[in-house]
Scaffold this active site. Structure first.
Site, PDB file in Angstrom:
ATOM      1  CB  CYS A   1      37.422  45.844  48.142  1.00 40.43           C
ATOM      2  SG  CYS A   1      38.034  44.699  46.921  1.00 40.43           S
TER       3      CYS A   1
ATOM      4  CB  CYS B   1      38.682  34.357  40.055  1.00 38.98           C
ATOM      5  SG  CYS B   1      37.943  35.988  39.955  1.00 38.98           S
TER       6      CYS B   1
END
Lengths: 343, 218
Positions: free
Chosen positions: A103, A117
């Protein structure tokens, strides 16, 4: 000094022309960079000394090892790379049976300000270059084991589209790493113009962060909804053919009592009716001082079962690396704070 | 970043607000709601950028408030344009619009644009307007806002002492402010960092995230 690693073939052609080298040299350089994995220009042994000297006077290869790593008991590793003097980005290596996914980050920090987030809490600190995006892959100790790359780390890839597109071009071109684009997934919060450009120029998979099918609710979680509505994102996606190998998925983090109710299941089923896609349910990795909580396991399973029964292919993403700051942005934020305190 | 259909217009006026900030006046192509934005480009096939509309719904023209980013793509070029020059503009769009009367509006820098548009349209909707800037020159519409909103217009200056102005950031002012009742909505506009930090302060002070609506400049 400028870096060679991260240049597209087209850019190498320009460099070679400026150097007065034979035109085929651009392909040779690409081979050295992306197939032979060299780390010094002098390793390009089929290029003349004069050519190498020219390249050395203008460029470095530009690879940089990670500065820190945290390893989870489940095999996941989170690598920290430097970007500039005091900025850090994360890349998460996630092995799983015969797959190994990395990722990667596309920006340092993020401008999008999503409520859930951790990366957003750093603010936006800068764009990653093509070199910095690809370096996360190439300088990974497990580089040769990688089967897949997902652009789901720090930052919004479509807010740095040019570099992201060049990086996927290098990964998937015959002159580059030669990966199938089906091994690459780029995730977006739904910046429509950039999404359209990506869909036209790339064959990689796409993942869209949805998190709520309701506009009013989504904009409280994701300010981007004020600009680009999820309904318009869906309309655009439906203009493209998804019946082949290319996939679109919708990322859906489940927040307790917020977006995990039967009302949400019904609305998701309604808006995705007849559209070939997948919904990826994600367990929320709590971040400090967040008003949001993860849904309980029973609710997550119910959500998945009901959506599948309504004809929407739905999976639950396995939570990985929970013992090593699983939430994206946590590790780099800690490093950033640490360095700021040291200064 | 945008790719909305664009229409050619001629610049009506180009005002210098301070060293870095300009107010660009354009013909109004269609009606809009306070809080909406337009996409702008210097050529029909060039890259587009989004700007909140800064004028009121009833004003005959529309205005765009912009900050010149020296390394930016569009604003240095915009700064060179004069009245009569062409510019390409989209129809207004966006849904940062359903403002609730009596809400609090918190902005930094040119993030005040959508709230100033609301103020020009329905000043009675503004419960409190908190604007963060570096120094006195950052408070673009100070006289007009002070005259109408009085104590409900709060300026926060992060650099230098300015008369009748809180010295510090919006987040620092918020830490010590008496917040409104639980039903009040908070609208935030500015950079990602300002919005995220302000939202965090509001949440830490007990405001339900459900009451916070944000617009981020990206």
């Amino acid at each position: 000094m400028e870096t060679l690693f991260g240049k597209t073939l087209q850019e190498l052609v320009v460099i070679v022309k400026e150097a007065g080298l034979p035109s085929f040299t651009s392909k040779q350089i690409a081979d050295w960079l992306y197939k032979h994995h060299i780390s010094e220009i002098d390793e390009m042994t089929n290029i003349s000394k004069k050519g190498r000297d020219y390249l050395k006077s203008k460029f470095v290869i530009g690879l940089a090892n990670p500065v820190n790593v945290q390893a989870s008991i489940d095999g996941t590793k989170k690598y920290l790379f430097k970007s500039g003097d005091h900025r850090f980005i994360e890349a998460a290596y996630i092995p799983d049976d015969d797959r190994a996914t990395l990722c990667v980050s596309s920006q340092v920090g993020c401008k999008m300000g999503c409520l859930f987030c951790m990366t957003g809490k750093q603010g936006f600190q800068g764009q990653l270059t093509v070199n910095e995006i690809l370096n996360q892959i190439r300088s990974l100790p497990e580089f040769h084991q990688l089967t897949n790359v997902v652009y789901m780390g720090m930052g919004e890839p479509f807010d740095n589209l040019e570099s992201v597109l060049k990086s996927t071009e290098i990964l998937s071109s015959d002159w580059g790493y030669g990966w199938s684009p089906k091994r690459i997934t780029v995730s977006t919060i739904g910046i429509i113009p950039a999404m359209r450009e990506f869909l036209n120029k790339s064959s990689c998979h796409l993942a869209v962060s949805m998190h709520s099918p309701f506009e009013d609710e989504r904009r409280k979680l994701m300010p981007i909804e004020n600009v680009y509505h999820i309904s318009d994102v869906l309309s655009l996606l439906k203009e493209y053919d998804w019946t082949g190998q290319r996939r679109v998925s919708f990322e859906y983090i489940l927040f307790k009592g917020v977006n995990d109710t039967p009302k949400h299941i019904n609305e998701l089923a309604r808006i995705l009716n007849g559209f070939k896609c997948r919904v990826n349910l994600i367990r929320f990795h709590s971040i400090p001082n967040s008003p949001l909580e993860p849904s309980d396991e029973e609710t997550i399973q119910f959500f998945k079962t009901r959506l599948n029964s309504k004809g929407v292919l739905t999976t639950i993403r396995a939570s990985r690396g929970q013992d090593i700051y699983a939430a994206c942005g946590l590790l780099s934020t800690k490093e950033l704070v640490k360095r700021q305190e040291e200064d | 970043m945008s790719n909305k259909p664009l229409f050619e217009v001629r610049i009506l006026r180009h005002e210098r607000i301070n060293e870095q900030v300009r107010l660009l006046w354009l013909p109004k192509l269609s009606s809009f709601k306070a809080g909406q934005m337009v996409s702008i480009s210097i050529a029909p096939d060039s890259s587009q950028r989004l700007y909140s509309i800064c004028s009121g719904e009833k004003d005959s023209d529309i205005a765009i408030l912009y900050d010149i980013k020296r390394d930016g793509f569009l604003t240095p070029k915009l700064d060179e344009l004069l009245a009569g020059n062409s510019l390409w503009v989209s129809a207004p769009f966006g849904s940062f619009t359903d403002f609730v009367k009596g809400s609090w509006f918190l902005a930094s820098g040119t993030g005040i644009a959508p709230f100033y548009s609301l103020f020009r349209t329905n000043p009675e909707f503004v419960g409190k307007l908190v604007h963060g800037g570096r120094d006195e020159s950052s408070f673009y519409f100070m006289n007009e806002l002070t005259e109408t909103l009085g104590e409900n217009y709060i300026r926060c200056s992060s650099r230098g002492i300015v008369k009748d102005t809180f010295h510090g950031r919006v987040t620092e002012w918020l830490q010590g402010a008496q917040l409104a009742d639980a039903a009040t909505k908070y609208y935030l506009c500015g950079s990602a960092e300002m919005v995220v930090d302000t939202r965090d302060v509001l949440i830490s002070r007990g405001v339900d995230y459900d009451k916070i609506i944000s617009e981020i400049y990206f």
